[in-house]
Design a protein around this motif. Structure first.
Motif, mmCIF file in Angstrom:
data_model
loop_
_atom_site.group_PDB
_atom_site.id
_atom_site.type_symbol
_atom_site.label_atom_id
_atom_site.label_comp_id
_atom_site.label_asym_id
_atom_site.label_seq_id
_atom_site.Cartn_x
_atom_site.Cartn_y
_atom_site.Cartn_z
ATOM 1 N N SER A 81 3.936 -23.196 -6.808
ATOM 2 C CA SER A 81 4.626 -21.907 -6.702
ATOM 3 C C SER A 81 4.141 -20.948 -7.773
ATOM 4 N N LEU A 82 3.955 -21.465 -8.973
ATOM 5 C CA LEU A 82 3.488 -20.638 -10.080
ATOM 6 C C LEU A 82 2.107 -20.064 -9.807
ATOM 7 N N GLU A 83 1.243 -20.865 -9.186
ATOM 8 C CA GLU A 83 -0.104 -20.371 -8.846
ATOM 9 C C GLU A 83 -0.036 -19.138 -7.945
ATOM 10 N N LEU A 84 0.907 -19.120 -7.022
ATOM 11 C CA LEU A 84 1.040 -17.994 -6.086
ATOM 12 C C LEU A 84 1.773 -16.803 -6.699
ATOM 13 N N LEU A 85 2.660 -17.052 -7.657
ATOM 14 C CA LEU A 85 3.500 -15.983 -8.194
ATOM 15 C C LEU A 85 3.131 -15.529 -9.601
ATOM 16 N N LYS A 86 2.093 -16.130 -10.195
ATOM 17 C CA LYS A 86 1.753 -15.769 -11.580
ATOM 18 C C LYS A 86 1.508 -14.265 -11.706
ATOM 19 N N GLY A 87 2.038 -13.721 -12.793
ATOM 20 C CA GLY A 87 1.906 -12.296 -13.039
ATOM 21 C C GLY A 87 2.988 -11.442 -12.414
ATOM 22 N N SER A 88 3.914 -12.044 -11.697
ATOM 23 C CA SER A 88 4.979 -11.277 -11.035
ATOM 24 C C SER A 88 6.209 -11.202 -11.942
ATOM 25 N N SER A 89 7.244 -10.549 -11.432
ATOM 26 C CA SER A 89 8.500 -10.389 -12.170
ATOM 27 C C SER A 89 9.656 -10.901 -11.332
ATOM 28 N N ILE A 90 10.657 -11.412 -12.019
ATOM 29 C CA ILE A 90 11.907 -11.786 -11.366
ATOM 30 C C ILE A 90 12.907 -10.688 -11.703
ATOM 31 N N ASP A 91 13.461 -10.083 -10.664
ATOM 32 C CA ASP A 91 14.397 -8.976 -10.839
ATOM 33 C C ASP A 91 15.684 -9.307 -10.094
ATOM 34 N N TYR A 92 16.699 -8.507 -10.328
ATOM 35 C CA TYR A 92 17.954 -8.622 -9.595
ATOM 36 C C TYR A 92 18.230 -7.252 -9.001
ATOM 37 N N THR A 93 18.371 -7.197 -7.683
ATOM 38 C CA THR A 93 18.573 -5.915 -7.017
ATOM 39 C C THR A 93 19.961 -5.851 -6.400
ATOM 40 N N MET A 94 20.507 -4.649 -6.399
ATOM 41 C CA MET A 94 21.810 -4.400 -5.787
ATOM 42 C C MET A 94 21.606 -3.308 -4.745
ATOM 43 N N GLU A 95 21.767 -3.687 -3.470
ATOM 44 C CA GLU A 95 21.546 -2.762 -2.368
ATOM 45 C C GLU A 95 22.760 -2.762 -1.451
ATOM 46 N N LEU A 96 22.775 -1.867 -0.499
ATOM 47 C CA LEU A 96 23.907 -1.785 0.428
ATOM 48 C C LEU A 96 24.128 -3.073 1.208
ATOM 49 N N ILE A 97 23.024 -3.780 1.535
ATOM 50 C CA ILE A 97 23.157 -5.008 2.323
ATOM 51 C C ILE A 97 23.495 -6.227 1.468
ATOM 52 N N GLY A 98 23.548 -6.055 0.164
ATOM 53 C CA GLY A 98 23.895 -7.151 -0.731
ATOM 54 C C GLY A 98 23.031 -7.146 -1.981
ATOM 55 N N SER A 99 23.331 -8.044 -2.868
ATOM 56 C CA SER A 99 22.560 -8.161 -4.098
ATOM 57 C C SER A 99 21.878 -9.524 -4.120
ATOM 58 N N GLN A 100 20.716 -9.561 -4.799
ATOM 59 C CA GLN A 100 19.942 -10.797 -4.815
ATOM 60 C C GLN A 100 18.909 -10.786 -5.928
ATOM 61 N N PHE A 101 18.498 -11.998 -6.330
ATOM 62 C CA PHE A 101 17.332 -12.113 -7.192
ATOM 63 C C PHE A 101 16.120 -11.909 -6.300
ATOM 64 N N LYS A 102 15.080 -11.301 -6.856
ATOM 65 C CA LYS A 102 13.917 -10.960 -6.050
ATOM 66 C C LYS A 102 12.646 -11.089 -6.890
ATOM 67 N N THR A 104 9.090 -9.553 -7.634
ATOM 68 C CA THR A 104 8.417 -8.272 -7.437
ATOM 69 C C THR A 104 7.038 -8.306 -8.098
ATOM 70 N N GLY A 105 6.163 -7.460 -7.604
ATOM 71 C CA GLY A 105 4.841 -7.309 -8.211
ATOM 72 C C GLY A 105 3.973 -8.545 -8.146
ATOM 73 N N ILE A 106 3.960 -9.228 -7.013
ATOM 74 C CA ILE A 106 3.111 -10.417 -6.861
ATOM 75 C C ILE A 106 1.664 -9.940 -6.794
ATOM 76 N N PRO A 107 0.835 -10.237 -7.820
ATOM 77 C CA PRO A 107 -0.520 -9.683 -7.876
ATOM 78 C C PRO A 107 -1.404 -10.014 -6.674
ATOM 79 N N GLY A 108 -1.306 -11.207 -6.107
ATOM 80 C CA GLY A 108 -2.174 -11.590 -5.001
ATOM 81 C C GLY A 108 -1.659 -11.225 -3.633
#
Length: 122
Positions: A81-102, A104-108
């Motif tokens: 998983s790290l190989e595919l997601l390296k360089g990305s960020s873990i964020d928490y978003t709050m939207e009308l349809i709900g909130s979630q960890f997400k 973002t910025g997956i380089p590949g």
């Protein structure tokens, strides 16, 4: 290999940890085949005692939190998983349809689905 934990995600993880009275709470992020774009990431809350040091990498923002007064957080990923997601960020978003960890910025990633949990690698 680096993963960034946004202050918003760290704050949410610490809030959940305090609500559950579990100071050993961590967020596991894993990638598997599937979704509408080839890969999808999954997230789950785990106890830090369930981390396998031989298989998992732990990202902590403890040093940053100590310097800036931000919230502390732990993100856990297995090597594939790290190989595919390296360089990305873990964020928490709050939207009308709900909130979630997400993730973002997956380089590949060359494209992703509307919900943001499925992506293609270039």
């Amino acid at each position: 290999m680096n993963i960034t934990i946004t202050p918003r995600a760290a704050h949410r993880l610490q809030t959940i940890s305090e609500t559950d009275s579990n100071p050993e709470l961590a967020l596991r992020v894993s990638v598997e085949s599937g979704g509408c774009h080839g890969f999808q990431y999954l997230m789950s809350l785990i106890n830090a005692k369930d981390i396998d040091p031989a298989e998992d990498t732990v990202f902590e923002n403890e040093e940053v939190a100590r310097k800036t007064g931000d919230y502390k957080a732990k993100i856990v990923m297995d090597e594939p998983s790290l190989e595919l997601l390296k360089g990305s960020s873990i964020d928490y978003t709050m939207e009308l349809i709900g909130s979630q960890f997400k993730v973002t910025g997956i380089p590949g990633a060359k494209s992703s689905c509307g919900c943001g949990t499925s992506f293609d690698i270039a």
